[in-house]
Design a protein around this motif. Structure first.
Motif, short mmCIF file in Angstrom:
data_model
loop_
_atom_site.label_atom_id
_atom_site.label_comp_id
_atom_site.label_asym_id
_atom_site.label_seq_id
_atom_site.Cartn_x
_atom_site.Cartn_y
_atom_site.Cartn_z
N LYS A 90 0.82 -1.21 0.00
CA LYS A 90 0.00 0.00 0.00
C LYS A 90 0.86 1.27 0.00
O LYS A 90 0.39 2.33 -0.38
CB LYS A 90 -0.94 0.00 1.21
CG LYS A 90 -2.00 -1.08 1.11
CD LYS A 90 -2.94 -1.01 2.28
CE LYS A 90 -4.02 -2.09 2.15
NZ LYS A 90 -4.94 -2.10 3.28
N LEU A 91 2.11 1.14 0.46
CA LEU A 91 3.05 2.26 0.42
C LEU A 91 4.22 1.88 -0.47
O LEU A 91 4.71 0.75 -0.41
CB LEU A 91 3.57 2.59 1.82
CG LEU A 91 2.73 3.49 2.70
CD1 LEU A 91 3.39 3.66 4.06
CD2 LEU A 91 2.50 4.84 2.07
N ASP A 92 4.68 2.83 -1.27
CA ASP A 92 5.84 2.59 -2.14
C ASP A 92 7.09 3.09 -1.42
O ASP A 92 7.23 4.28 -1.15
CB ASP A 92 5.65 3.33 -3.46
CG ASP A 92 6.81 3.09 -4.41
OD1 ASP A 92 7.49 2.06 -4.26
OD2 ASP A 92 7.03 3.94 -5.30
N HIS A 93 8.00 2.17 -1.10
CA HIS A 93 9.19 2.56 -0.34
C HIS A 93 10.24 3.24 -1.23
O HIS A 93 11.19 3.82 -0.72
CB HIS A 93 9.82 1.34 0.35
CG HIS A 93 10.43 0.34 -0.59
ND1 HIS A 93 9.67 -0.58 -1.26
CD2 HIS A 93 11.71 0.15 -0.96
CE1 HIS A 93 10.47 -1.32 -2.01
NE2 HIS A 93 11.71 -0.90 -1.85
N LYS A 94 10.05 3.21 -2.54
CA LYS A 94 11.02 3.86 -3.44
C LYS A 94 10.77 5.35 -3.55
O LYS A 94 11.68 6.12 -3.79
CB LYS A 94 10.95 3.21 -4.82
CG LYS A 94 11.46 1.78 -4.80
CD LYS A 94 11.33 1.13 -6.13
CE LYS A 94 11.80 -0.32 -6.01
NZ LYS A 94 11.16 -1.18 -6.97
N VAL A 122 8.63 -3.52 16.92
CA VAL A 122 9.22 -4.39 15.90
C VAL A 122 10.24 -3.59 15.11
O VAL A 122 10.04 -2.41 14.83
CB VAL A 122 8.11 -4.94 14.96
CG1 VAL A 122 8.70 -5.89 13.93
CG2 VAL A 122 7.03 -5.64 15.76
N ALA A 123 11.34 -4.22 14.74
CA ALA A 123 12.40 -3.53 14.01
C ALA A 123 11.93 -3.13 12.61
O ALA A 123 11.14 -3.82 11.98
CB ALA A 123 13.64 -4.42 13.91
N PHE A 124 12.45 -1.99 12.16
CA PHE A 124 12.15 -1.48 10.82
C PHE A 124 13.18 -2.06 9.86
O PHE A 124 14.38 -1.97 10.10
CB PHE A 124 12.19 0.05 10.84
CG PHE A 124 11.74 0.69 9.56
CD1 PHE A 124 10.41 0.64 9.18
CD2 PHE A 124 12.63 1.37 8.75
CE1 PHE A 124 9.98 1.25 8.01
CE2 PHE A 124 12.22 1.98 7.58
CZ PHE A 124 10.88 1.91 7.22
N THR A 125 12.74 -2.68 8.75
CA THR A 125 13.67 -3.38 7.87
C THR A 125 13.66 -2.88 6.44
O THR A 125 14.45 -3.35 5.62
CB THR A 125 13.34 -4.89 7.85
OG1 THR A 125 11.98 -5.06 7.43
CG2 THR A 125 13.53 -5.50 9.22
N ALA A 126 12.79 -1.94 6.07
CA ALA A 126 12.73 -1.46 4.70
C ALA A 126 14.00 -0.69 4.36
O ALA A 126 14.45 0.15 5.13
CB ALA A 126 11.50 -0.58 4.50
N LYS A 127 14.58 -0.99 3.18
CA LYS A 127 15.84 -0.37 2.78
C LYS A 127 15.59 0.95 2.05
O LYS A 127 14.65 1.08 1.29
CB LYS A 127 16.61 -1.30 1.84
CG LYS A 127 16.90 -2.66 2.44
CD LYS A 127 18.14 -2.61 3.26
CE LYS A 127 18.49 -4.02 3.74
NZ LYS A 127 19.44 -4.04 4.78
N LYS A 128 16.47 1.91 2.29
CA LYS A 128 16.51 3.18 1.57
C LYS A 128 15.14 3.85 1.39
O LYS A 128 14.67 4.04 0.28
CB LYS A 128 17.18 3.00 0.22
CG LYS A 128 18.65 2.66 0.35
CD LYS A 128 19.35 2.72 -0.97
CE LYS A 128 20.82 2.42 -0.78
NZ LYS A 128 21.57 2.47 -2.00
N VAL A 129 14.51 4.15 2.50
CA VAL A 129 13.22 4.84 2.47
C VAL A 129 13.46 6.31 2.81
O VAL A 129 14.19 6.62 3.74
CB VAL A 129 12.23 4.21 3.48
CG1 VAL A 129 10.91 4.93 3.45
CG2 VAL A 129 12.05 2.75 3.20
N THR A 130 12.84 7.20 2.05
CA THR A 130 12.95 8.63 2.31
C THR A 130 11.64 9.12 2.91
O THR A 130 10.58 8.93 2.32
CB THR A 130 13.24 9.40 1.00
OG1 THR A 130 14.42 8.86 0.42
CG2 THR A 130 13.44 10.87 1.29
#
Length: 163
Positions: A90-94, A122-130
Motif C-alpha cells: 500500500k506504500l511505495d518505499h522507493k 518491531v524492528a524497521f527493515t525497509a531499505k533506503k526509504v525517504t
C-alpha cells in the motif's frame, strides 16, 4: 506484661472536647466563639468565595486556563506500522513517504498539522526509504539512516527579533 485494665493513653494525648455556649462565665458562652449575628453566626454556612455581592475572584479570572489556544495536532505513527503497509504494497518505499502518500495509502485518514514518527516494538527493515515528516525521534532517524534511508524534517521558523 500489661493487662487490659491497665491500658491508658499517654499523658496529654487526649483532651475533653470544649462545650461551648454554656454561660458567660465559661469564657465561650453566649455566641460560642462565633462572633456576632449574621450568616456566619448560624449553622449551614456555605459562602466560600462569596465577596459580599462583588463578582468573586474565581469568576473574574479568564476561562482559558492553562490550555494552549493554538495547539498543534500531529498524526503519530510507529515505524512497524509503516513497515506493515510497505510489506502489503500500500506504500511505495522507493518514493518519498510524506503526509500525502500516507493518506493515499490509507495509513492515516487525514493529514492534521503534520506527521510524527516514533519507534515501534518491531524492528524497521525497509531499505533506503525517504521520509518527509514534521517530527521524528532520534531513535527513528538513527534506525532509518542505518538502513541507508533519509529523514527530511522542515526546520522550525525562528521568531524574528526586532532591532
Amino acid at each position: 506484661m500489661a493487662r487490659l485494665n491497665e491500658l491508658r493513653d499517654n499523658p496529654g494525648s487526649s483532651k475533653p472536647r470544649v462545650r461551648v455556649g454554656r454561660g458567660i462565665g465559661s469564657g465561650i458562652g453566649k455566641t460560642a466563639g462565633r462572633g456576632g449575628k449574621g450568616q456566619k453566626g448560624r449553622t449551614g454556612v456555605a459562602i466560600n468565595g462569596f465577596e459580599g455581592g462583588q463578582m468573586p475572584l474565581h469568576m473574574r479570572m479568564p476561562k482559558r486556563g492553562f490550555n494552549v489556544p493554538n495547539v498543534k495536532r500531529y498524526n503519530t505513527l510507529r515505524l512497524d506500522r509503516i513497515q506493515a503497509y510497505i510489506d502489503s504494497g500500500k506504500l511505495d518505499h522507493k518514493g518519498v513517504i510524506d503526509a500525502v502518500a500516507l493518506v493515499k495509502g490509507g495509513v492515516i485518514r487525514r493529514a492534521l498539522d503534520g506527521v510524527r514518527l516514533v519507534l515501534g516494538p518491531v524492528a524497521f527493515t525497509a531499505k533506503k526509504v525517504t521520509f518527509n515528516v514534521t517530527h521524528a525521534s532520534k531513535g527513528v532517524v538513527e534506525a532509518i539512516e542505518a538502513l541507508g534511508g533519509k529523514v527530511d524534517m522542515p526546520k522550525a521558523e525562528e521568531p524574528k527579533a526586532d532591532a
